[in-house]
Design a protein around this motif. Structure first.
Motif, PDB file in Angstrom:
ATOM      1  N   LYS A 141     -21.078 -14.940  18.429  1.00  0.00           N
ATOM      2  CA  LYS A 141     -19.889 -14.576  17.676  1.00  0.00           C
ATOM      3  C   LYS A 141     -18.857 -13.882  18.553  1.00  0.00           C
ATOM      4  N   ASP A 142     -19.292 -12.983  19.408  1.00  0.00           N
ATOM      5  CA  ASP A 142     -18.400 -12.252  20.315  1.00  0.00           C
ATOM      6  C   ASP A 142     -18.834 -12.573  21.744  1.00  0.00           C
ATOM      7  N   LYS A 145     -18.687  -9.626  24.424  1.00  0.00           N
ATOM      8  CA  LYS A 145     -19.768  -8.657  24.253  1.00  0.00           C
ATOM      9  C   LYS A 145     -21.101  -9.251  24.691  1.00  0.00           C
ATOM     10  N   ASP A 208     -25.219  -8.030  15.755  1.00  0.00           N
ATOM     11  CA  ASP A 208     -23.795  -7.795  16.037  1.00  0.00           C
ATOM     12  C   ASP A 208     -23.605  -6.956  17.295  1.00  0.00           C
ATOM     13  N   GLY A 211     -23.252  -9.170  20.166  1.00  0.00           N
ATOM     14  CA  GLY A 211     -22.315 -10.276  20.034  1.00  0.00           C
ATOM     15  C   GLY A 211     -22.870 -11.519  19.386  1.00  0.00           C
TER      16      GLY A 211
END
Length: 377
Positions: A141-142, A145, A208, A211
């Protein structure tokens, strides 16, 4: 094409770079774009395809992240890149940067499972052991990161490398979740869907942090030792048992068995009587299990519950057995002509079915209260 044209073409190609990644593997998460001394020329083209993100690092620090699209690497269009060495000179000299392509496709059907049994303290069954396994799905997702916290300088980071970390994370969080859930042990196998959703919510912040987005989490099975499973099954049956309905069912069963007995009316009567006695004894033992248990443990004879009243009668009507009824009820049936003096009746203690007129305590129905004539002098 002349010699000088060929040289011009080569020089032109040298200063126009295309940075892209064609992923031909199914398990690559991150790929580092390799260049000689990591030099990128002025006006280079960056192509980021769907399902990818590109991350630029300068001296190990995150510089920028590019979503899918085609970009011309120029400080006028991408001012954030002016922080990189060389770009502040307007591309008069090449700049150095590491480019990482990140695969953002959804990775599905990843396996997880508890490596060792989870010990739970159930208030009814004490310390118990369970195991669990299932599948999960995730995606990056990131990208920035994920690169800085997980990948580091690995030039080709694969799904296999991250899965061991994710499985350990899932196992730890699952153990904590079921340990704090404090739900009865027998409900785990029956509520895997709700438990899966709870675990997904609990685990998402941990994913999360590096990432990653945990898209799906499924518990396929919660297993336990066979002896514990049998004990839970038995407990569940008893816990949901309606003793009143069981008594009624057993009584009806005993009456039906007696009615189907073709060994004679006397045998049928005795069978019905014994059926009622057994049904009453069963109801009594299940209603007061402490007494039944104490009787078995001490070997002493515990008085059985009272049998049906001696004044409860069965009667025959339209070739069917009816009852039991009390004498008062039988008298009302006689009064409204449902039964008559020839109707066969039976109660516990009678050897056979008898016409109502032949039963001494029922003769009052026939007007037997009229006194006999006086004796002659």
């Amino acid at each position: 094409m002349g010699f000088f044209d060929s040289i011009k073409t080569k020089l032109k190609h040298e200063f126009i770079d295309i940075i892209e990644w064609l992923d031909y593997s199914d398990d690559t998460l991150v790929h580092r774009f390799e260049r000689y001394q990591n030099e990128i020329k002025n006006g280079a083209k960056l192509i980021v395809r769907e399902g990818q993100m590109a991350v630029f690092l300068n001296e190990g620090k995150l510089a920028d992240v590019f979503q899918p699209g085609t970009y011309t690497l120029d400080t006028q269009n991408l001012p954030i890149l002016t922080t990189l060495k060389g770009w502040k000179y307007g591309f008069n000299s090449p700049f150095k940067a590491e480019v990482y392509f990140v695969n953002t496709h959804l990775f599905t059907n990843e396996k997880w499972g508890t490596k060792s049994p989870i010990i739970l303290n159930d208030e009814r069954f004490g310390l118990v052991e369970i195991r669990a396994f299932g599948t999960y799905a995730f995606k990056i997702k990131d990208a920035g990161k994920f690169i800085t916290k997980i990948v580091g300088t690995d030039p080709n980071f694969t799904n296999f490398e991250i899965n061991e970390h994710l499985r350990s994370l899932i196992s730890t969080k699952f153990t904590n979740t079921v340990g704090n859930a404090n739900i009865p042990i027998e409900l785990y196998a029956a509520n895997v869907s709700e438990l899966s959703e709870t675990c997904l919510e609990v685990m998402q912040p941990e994913f999360d942090f590096v990432g990653i987005s945990l898209e799906k989490f499924f518990i396929e099975n919660v297993s336990m030792p066979e002896d514990l499973k049998k004990e839970i099954f038995e407990y569940t049956r008893i816990d949901k048992l309606d003793l009143n309905k069981l008594t009624q069912f057993k009584t009806a069963q005993a009456i039906e068995d007696a009615a189907q007995n073709q060994g004679g009316t006397a045998g049928a009567g005795m069978g019905m009587g014994m059926g009622f006695v057994l049904a009453q004894q069963m109801a009594g033992s299940m209603t007061n299990p402490t007494v039944a248990t104490a009787s078995q443990a001490t070997g002493t004879q515990v008085s059985p519950p009272p049998i049906l009243s001696q004044s409860s009668y069965f009667y025959a009507s339209e070739n069917q057995q009816k009852g039991p009824v009390t004498i008062e009820q039988l008298q009302k049936l006689f009064a409204n002509r449902t039964v008559n003096k020839e109707t066969l009746v039976w109660k516990q203690g009678m050897a056979d079915w008898q016409p109502l007129k032949n039963v001494e305590e029922l003769k009052s129905f026939l007007g037997g209260n009229t006194p006999p004539p006086l004796p002659k002098k």
